[in-house]
Design an enzyme around this catalytic site. Structure first.
Site, PDB file in Angstrom:
ATOM      1  N   ASN A   9       0.867  -1.179   0.000  1.00 22.67           N
ATOM      2  CA  ASN A   9       0.000   0.000   0.000  1.00 22.67           C
ATOM      3  C   ASN A   9       0.904   1.229   0.000  1.00 22.67           C
ATOM      4  O   ASN A   9       1.501   1.564   1.020  1.00 22.67           O
ATOM      5  CB  ASN A   9      -0.902  -0.039   1.243  1.00 22.67           C
ATOM      6  CG  ASN A   9      -1.733   1.225   1.390  1.00 22.67           C
ATOM      7  OD1 ASN A   9      -1.746   2.081   0.506  1.00 22.67           O
ATOM      8  ND2 ASN A   9      -2.420   1.346   2.511  1.00 22.67           N
ATOM      9  N   LYS A  11       0.112   4.237  -0.211  1.00 21.87           N
ATOM     10  CA  LYS A  11      -0.513   5.441   0.373  1.00 21.87           C
ATOM     11  C   LYS A  11      -0.264   6.637  -0.558  1.00 21.87           C
ATOM     12  O   LYS A  11      -0.177   6.445  -1.762  1.00 21.87           O
ATOM     13  CB  LYS A  11      -0.014   5.662   1.798  1.00 21.87           C
ATOM     14  CG  LYS A  11      -0.167   4.370   2.635  1.00 21.87           C
ATOM     15  CD  LYS A  11       0.006   4.543   4.095  1.00 21.87           C
ATOM     16  CE  LYS A  11      -0.182   3.191   4.773  1.00 21.87           C
ATOM     17  NZ  LYS A  11      -0.054   3.256   6.226  1.00 21.87           N
ATOM     18  N   HIS A  94      -9.444   0.701   5.229  1.00 27.48           N
ATOM     19  CA  HIS A  94      -8.137   0.987   5.828  1.00 27.48           C
ATOM     20  C   HIS A  94      -8.342   1.922   7.014  1.00 27.48           C
ATOM     21  O   HIS A  94      -9.185   2.820   6.972  1.00 27.48           O
ATOM     22  CB  HIS A  94      -7.196   1.618   4.801  1.00 27.48           C
ATOM     23  CG  HIS A  94      -5.786   1.662   5.306  1.00 27.48           C
ATOM     24  ND1 HIS A  94      -5.353   2.632   6.179  1.00 27.48           N
ATOM     25  CD2 HIS A  94      -4.733   0.837   5.094  1.00 27.48           C
ATOM     26  CE1 HIS A  94      -4.074   2.390   6.479  1.00 27.48           C
ATOM     27  NE2 HIS A  94      -3.680   1.298   5.829  1.00 27.48           N
ATOM     28  N   GLU A  96      -6.786   4.389   8.034  1.00 30.00           N
ATOM     29  CA  GLU A  96      -6.661   5.825   7.736  1.00 30.00           C
ATOM     30  C   GLU A  96      -7.965   6.365   7.136  1.00 30.00           C
ATOM     31  O   GLU A  96      -8.338   7.510   7.375  1.00 30.00           O
ATOM     32  CB  GLU A  96      -5.447   6.065   6.819  1.00 30.00           C
ATOM     33  CG  GLU A  96      -4.152   5.912   7.612  1.00 30.00           C
ATOM     34  CD  GLU A  96      -2.956   5.419   6.819  1.00 30.00           C
ATOM     35  OE1 GLU A  96      -2.955   5.512   5.578  1.00 30.00           O
ATOM     36  OE2 GLU A  96      -2.011   4.918   7.467  1.00 30.00           O
ATOM     37  N   GLU A 166      -4.758  -5.011  10.719  1.00 29.99           N
ATOM     38  CA  GLU A 166      -3.802  -3.921  10.862  1.00 29.99           C
ATOM     39  C   GLU A 166      -4.067  -3.179  12.167  1.00 29.99           C
ATOM     40  O   GLU A 166      -4.929  -2.285  12.216  1.00 29.99           O
ATOM     41  CB  GLU A 166      -3.933  -2.930   9.693  1.00 29.99           C
ATOM     42  CG  GLU A 166      -3.584  -3.518   8.349  1.00 29.99           C
ATOM     43  CD  GLU A 166      -3.058  -2.457   7.380  1.00 29.99           C
ATOM     44  OE1 GLU A 166      -2.046  -2.725   6.731  1.00 29.99           O
ATOM     45  OE2 GLU A 166      -3.643  -1.358   7.301  1.00 29.99           O
ATOM     46  N   GLY A 172       2.790   2.579  10.589  1.00 30.37           N
ATOM     47  CA  GLY A 172       3.666   3.726  10.392  1.00 30.37           C
ATOM     48  C   GLY A 172       4.398   4.160  11.645  1.00 30.37           C
ATOM     49  O   GLY A 172       4.999   5.229  11.682  1.00 30.37           O
ATOM     50  N   SER A 211       3.936  -1.833  10.211  1.00 34.31           N
ATOM     51  CA  SER A 211       5.391  -1.814  10.379  1.00 34.31           C
ATOM     52  C   SER A 211       6.063  -3.143  10.001  1.00 34.31           C
ATOM     53  O   SER A 211       7.028  -3.565  10.642  1.00 34.31           O
ATOM     54  CB  SER A 211       5.764  -1.391  11.801  1.00 34.31           C
ATOM     55  OG  SER A 211       5.293  -0.070  12.056  1.00 34.31           O
TER      56      SER A 211
HETATM   57  P1  13P Z   1       3.268   0.578   7.524  1.00 29.84           P
HETATM   58  O1  13P Z   1       3.800  -0.714   6.952  1.00 29.84           O
HETATM   59  O2  13P Z   1       3.950   1.790   6.967  1.00 29.84           O
HETATM   60  O3  13P Z   1       3.213   0.534   9.019  1.00 29.84           O
HETATM   61  O4  13P Z   1       1.746   0.716   7.028  1.00 29.84           O
HETATM   62  C1  13P Z   1       0.885  -0.352   7.207  1.00 29.84           C
HETATM   63  C2  13P Z   1      -0.342  -0.088   6.422  1.00 29.84           C
HETATM   64  O5  13P Z   1      -1.153   0.740   6.807  1.00 29.84           O
HETATM   65  C3  13P Z   1      -0.556  -0.815   5.173  1.00 29.84           C
HETATM   66  O6  13P Z   1      -1.840  -0.640   4.703  1.00 29.84           O
END
Ligand code: 13P
Length: 249
Positions: A9, A11, A94, A96, A166, A172, A211
């Site tokens: 992903n 982002k 997701h 976010e 997740e 992140g 992560s």
């Molecule tokens: P990170 O791997 O940067 O922690 O992000 C995870 C994520 O949200 C994947 O969709």
């Protein structure tokens, strides 16, 4: 044996030039025999990257989708449009999107159905916040997120879906769930699906996200109910993502 899925992903990162280099490197290293690799770039780049991926085994996914089929929804993109530009997958729910854009369980469920309605594979994200984990309600939260989709889509829909656990506190932050923490929630998710249909539960591919990096991928993917990963930051570095894929294969 469940075939591993490794989804990147991206982002809101990348430029056309950076994307082209990253995708070239991934194609170069792709190993079709061992796992399904999917990349999810920003919407505006999907078409171009889709063309670059043509004839490669790497799949293309969107990071989000509109729940509506078409019409006056300014700024939105439908599942049919994603399919039209070459996507095979779309992430829904997701954290976010849930947190920053106030998407609730009901909307996520409608997006899941919209994605399957055009025969794309939804990657449904679930997971608790730090506060929820500390209050001991992780399973309750994950169950609520899953049940909202089950109620609308039905159990059979999970035969054509991927679920990603997740934990919000691991996204992140550089702080991944331990393999034991990930396994415990994955086992919970599988059991909840299996309780409705044992075969679908057994075949459901469950990805861990939060992560994931080359250094921790193998121990996470070694867990019996972890069938791959949904990778954010580390999917932007070709070497790192290729090593993560290798750990899953
Ligand atoms: P990170 O791997 O940067 O922690 O992000 C995870 C994520 O949200 C994947 O969709």
């Amino acid at each position: 044996m469940r075939r591993p899925v490794l989804a990147g992903n991206w982002k809101m990162h990348g430029t056309r030039a950076e994307n082209a280099r990253l995708v070239d490197a991934l194609i170069e290293a792709s190993d079709e025999a061992r796992c399904d690799v999917v990349i999810c770039p920003p919407l505006v780049y999907l078409w171009e990257i889709g063309r670059q991926l043509k004839d490669s085994p790497i799949g293309l996914g969107a990071q989000d989708v509109c729940a509506e089929a078409q019409g006056a929804f300014t700024g939105e993109v439908s599942a049919a449009m994603l399919k039209d530009v070459g996507c095979g997958y779309a992430i829904v729910g997701h954290s976010e999107r849930r947190q920053l854009y106030r998407e609730d369980d009901a909307l996520v469920a409608r997006k899941f159905v919209a994605v399957q309605g055009v025969a794309l594979v939804p990657i449904l994200c679930v997971g608790e916040t730090l506060d929820e984990r500390e209050r001991g309600v992780t399973e309750e939260i994950v169950a609520r997120q899953l049940d909202a989709v089950l109620a609308v889509a039905g159990i059979a829909a999970f035969a054509r879906a991927v679920v990603a656990y997740e934990p919000v506190w691991a996204i992140g932050t550089g702080k991944n769930a331990t393999p034991e923490q990930a396994q415990a929630v994955h086992a919970f998710i599988r059991a909840r699906i299996s309780a409705r249909d044992a075969m679908i539960g057994d075949g459901l591919r469950l990805l861990y996200g939060g992560s994931v990096k080359a250094a921790n991928a193998a121990e996470l993917f070694d867990q019996p109910d972890v069938d791959g990963g949904l990778v954010g930051g580390a999917s932007l570095k070709a070497d790192e993502f290729v090593r993560i894929c290798a750990a899953a294969a």
